[in-house]
Design a protein around this motif. Structure first.
Motif, mmCIF file in Angstrom:
data_model
loop_
_atom_site.group_PDB
_atom_site.id
_atom_site.type_symbol
_atom_site.label_atom_id
_atom_site.label_comp_id
_atom_site.label_asym_id
_atom_site.label_seq_id
_atom_site.Cartn_x
_atom_site.Cartn_y
_atom_site.Cartn_z
ATOM 1 N N ASP A 233 46.680 29.569 20.296
ATOM 2 C CA ASP A 233 45.841 29.627 21.592
ATOM 3 C C ASP A 233 46.727 30.373 22.555
ATOM 4 O O ASP A 233 48.149 29.796 22.699
ATOM 5 C CB ASP A 233 45.415 28.334 22.058
ATOM 6 C CG ASP A 233 44.169 28.187 21.194
ATOM 7 O OD1 ASP A 233 43.347 28.922 20.677
ATOM 8 O OD2 ASP A 233 43.521 26.863 21.545
ATOM 9 N N VAL A 234 46.547 31.272 23.357
ATOM 10 C CA VAL A 234 47.302 31.900 24.416
ATOM 11 C C VAL A 234 46.486 31.536 25.695
ATOM 12 O O VAL A 234 45.694 32.205 25.980
ATOM 13 C CB VAL A 234 47.682 33.414 24.174
ATOM 14 C CG1 VAL A 234 48.726 33.701 25.284
ATOM 15 C CG2 VAL A 234 48.109 33.602 22.748
ATOM 16 N N TYR A 235 47.292 30.899 26.785
ATOM 17 C CA TYR A 235 46.812 30.591 28.090
ATOM 18 C C TYR A 235 47.381 31.719 28.849
ATOM 19 O O TYR A 235 48.565 31.569 29.382
ATOM 20 C CB TYR A 235 47.122 29.058 28.573
ATOM 21 C CG TYR A 235 46.526 28.285 27.410
ATOM 22 C CD1 TYR A 235 45.006 27.663 27.998
ATOM 23 C CD2 TYR A 235 46.717 27.828 26.199
ATOM 24 C CE1 TYR A 235 44.214 27.030 26.963
ATOM 25 C CE2 TYR A 235 46.153 26.802 25.455
ATOM 26 C CZ TYR A 235 44.968 26.365 25.701
ATOM 27 O OH TYR A 235 44.167 25.361 24.846
ATOM 28 N N ILE A 236 46.513 32.315 29.620
ATOM 29 C CA ILE A 236 46.737 33.383 30.435
ATOM 30 C C ILE A 236 46.306 33.214 31.864
ATOM 31 O O ILE A 236 45.277 32.840 31.992
ATOM 32 C CB ILE A 236 46.374 34.864 30.024
ATOM 33 C CG1 ILE A 236 47.049 35.456 28.912
ATOM 34 C CG2 ILE A 236 46.762 35.916 31.092
ATOM 35 C CD1 ILE A 236 46.788 36.520 28.263
ATOM 36 N N LYS A 237 47.306 33.115 33.035
ATOM 37 C CA LYS A 237 46.714 33.268 34.361
ATOM 38 C C LYS A 237 46.343 34.454 34.794
ATOM 39 O O LYS A 237 47.010 35.558 34.840
ATOM 40 C CB LYS A 237 47.945 32.702 35.028
ATOM 41 C CG LYS A 237 47.595 32.659 36.707
ATOM 42 C CD LYS A 237 48.813 31.908 37.489
ATOM 43 C CE LYS A 237 48.952 30.521 37.063
ATOM 44 N NZ LYS A 237 50.234 30.145 38.054
ATOM 45 N N VAL A 238 45.074 34.639 35.034
ATOM 46 C CA VAL A 238 44.535 35.874 35.407
ATOM 47 C C VAL A 238 44.993 36.743 36.483
ATOM 48 O O VAL A 238 45.543 36.109 37.479
ATOM 49 C CB VAL A 238 42.891 35.569 35.869
ATOM 50 C CG1 VAL A 238 42.242 36.962 36.051
ATOM 51 C CG2 VAL A 238 42.241 35.100 34.487
ATOM 52 N N PHE A 239 45.260 38.088 36.217
ATOM 53 C CA PHE A 239 46.121 38.767 37.230
ATOM 54 C C PHE A 239 45.239 40.142 36.899
ATOM 55 O O PHE A 239 44.229 40.342 36.193
ATOM 56 C CB PHE A 239 47.558 39.032 36.908
ATOM 57 C CG PHE A 239 47.698 39.793 35.471
ATOM 58 C CD1 PHE A 239 47.937 41.140 35.242
ATOM 59 C CD2 PHE A 239 47.588 38.920 34.280
ATOM 60 C CE1 PHE A 239 48.092 41.469 34.061
ATOM 61 C CE2 PHE A 239 47.850 39.421 32.992
ATOM 62 C CZ PHE A 239 47.963 40.755 32.962
ATOM 63 N N LYS A 240 45.733 41.123 37.797
ATOM 64 C CA LYS A 240 45.464 42.675 37.599
ATOM 65 C C LYS A 240 46.561 43.593 37.613
ATOM 66 O O LYS A 240 47.590 42.935 38.519
ATOM 67 C CB LYS A 240 44.121 43.057 38.559
ATOM 68 C CG LYS A 240 44.467 42.968 39.921
ATOM 69 C CD LYS A 240 43.490 43.501 40.995
ATOM 70 C CE LYS A 240 43.021 44.701 40.735
ATOM 71 N NZ LYS A 240 43.997 45.901 41.133
ATOM 72 N N PHE A 241 46.318 44.777 37.195
ATOM 73 C CA PHE A 241 47.427 45.679 37.524
ATOM 74 C C PHE A 241 47.216 46.343 39.091
ATOM 75 O O PHE A 241 46.152 46.222 39.413
ATOM 76 C CB PHE A 241 47.459 46.751 36.524
ATOM 77 C CG PHE A 241 48.033 46.430 35.123
ATOM 78 C CD1 PHE A 241 49.369 46.038 34.926
ATOM 79 C CD2 PHE A 241 47.021 45.811 34.214
ATOM 80 C CE1 PHE A 241 49.906 45.858 33.772
ATOM 81 C CE2 PHE A 241 47.671 45.382 32.872
ATOM 82 C CZ PHE A 241 49.161 45.176 32.667
ATOM 83 N N SER A 242 48.346 46.999 39.454
ATOM 84 C CA SER A 242 48.084 47.320 40.690
ATOM 85 C C SER A 242 47.146 48.628 40.786
ATOM 86 O O SER A 242 46.662 48.971 41.820
ATOM 87 C CB SER A 242 49.453 47.886 41.513
ATOM 88 O OG SER A 242 50.251 48.824 40.363
ATOM 89 N N ARG A 243 47.078 49.208 39.680
ATOM 90 C CA ARG A 243 45.977 50.420 39.205
ATOM 91 C C ARG A 243 44.857 50.010 38.599
ATOM 92 O O ARG A 243 45.077 49.699 37.282
ATOM 93 C CB ARG A 243 47.187 51.609 38.834
ATOM 94 C CG ARG A 243 48.071 52.051 39.707
ATOM 95 C CD ARG A 243 48.661 53.421 38.721
ATOM 96 N NE ARG A 243 49.858 53.771 39.847
ATOM 97 C CZ ARG A 243 51.150 53.937 39.234
ATOM 98 N NH1 ARG A 243 51.266 54.253 37.975
ATOM 99 N NH2 ARG A 243 51.902 54.514 39.959
#
Length: 231
Positions: free
Chosen positions: A189-199
């Motif tokens: 399991d990999v837990y990721i804090k949601v982000f977005k790229f600048s583009r």
């Protein structure tokens, strides 16, 4: 300050100037015509602390400007309307051709993703070896996130390398990965804090996972330099 179309980097004094064209690559502003013929323009500006990623630490401003019939403009009250904890990203679409290794993306508690996901929320990527031979084991070798674009528009960040959280992506780096857990021999399991790229608003996950016999040297336990994960 360093200025680029639609973007500006603060100089050594912490000051930057951003020039937004009325029409162009930055997109059309939201506007409303007032009775006297004036036009009220609304622009969304993100104060971004990392060149590559937009995270929950950043701030969103709604900039308002009143354009009078004469063509003169004046600023209305610049108001900090929200932060990215209340902003939403597009729903992640799971596309996988991994056989016999499956990838499932859910919320942190394992429940299905039923709608938009707020930046800063935790999602769980579950890699599972399905129908493997007896004594088989799974190792997540590499995991990368990209914005799905090509050429100069392409952006990416390495999340997992050689079975360990990539330091730049971990809690002591950009904070993209919360943690990684080896649930059992066939599940990671990999837990990721949601982000977005600048583009762009799209994130593609690219992974390299190994399926091998438990005694195979390729799946020997990896000792990571940090305490986030050893598997």
């Amino acid at each position: 300050a360093e200025v680029d179309e639609c973007n500006a980097k603060a100089g050594d004094d912490g000051v930057f100037e951003l020039v937004i064209p009325y029409e162009g690559a930055c997109g059309e502003p939201l506007n409303a015509t007032i009775d006297d013929g004036s036009v009220e323009l609304h622009y969304t500006v993100i104060l971004q602390y990392d060149d590559l990623l937009v995270t929950v630490e950043d701030q969103v401003f709604d900039i308002k400007c009143l354009q009078a019939p004469s063509g003169e403009s004046k600023n209305l009250d610049d108001k900090l309307t929200s932060d990215l904890e209340t902003s939403e990203t597009k729903r992640y679409e799971v596309k996988t051709e991994l056989v016999p290794i499956s990838l499932t993306i859910t919320l942190e508690d394992g429940s299905p993703i039923a709608g938009p996901i707020a930046i800063g929320s935790i999602i769980k990527l579950t890699f599972k070896l399905d129908g493997g031979a007896v004594d088989s084991t799974l190792k997540l070798v590499m995991l990368e996130a990209t914005n799905g674009r090509e050429g100069e528009e392409a952006q990416s960040i390495l999340l997992v390398e050689e079975g360990c959280i990539y330091p730049e992506a971990g809690p002591k780096g950009k904070g993209v990965i919360e943690r990684m857990e080896k649930v059992d021999d066939v599940t990671v399991d990999v837990y990721i804090k949601v982000f977005k790229f600048s583009r762009g608003n799209t994130i593609d996950f690219i992974s390299d996972a190994a399926s091998c016999a438990s005694m195979d040297g390729a799946c020997n336990a990896t000792v990571c330099d940090n305490s986030d994960f050893t598997g």
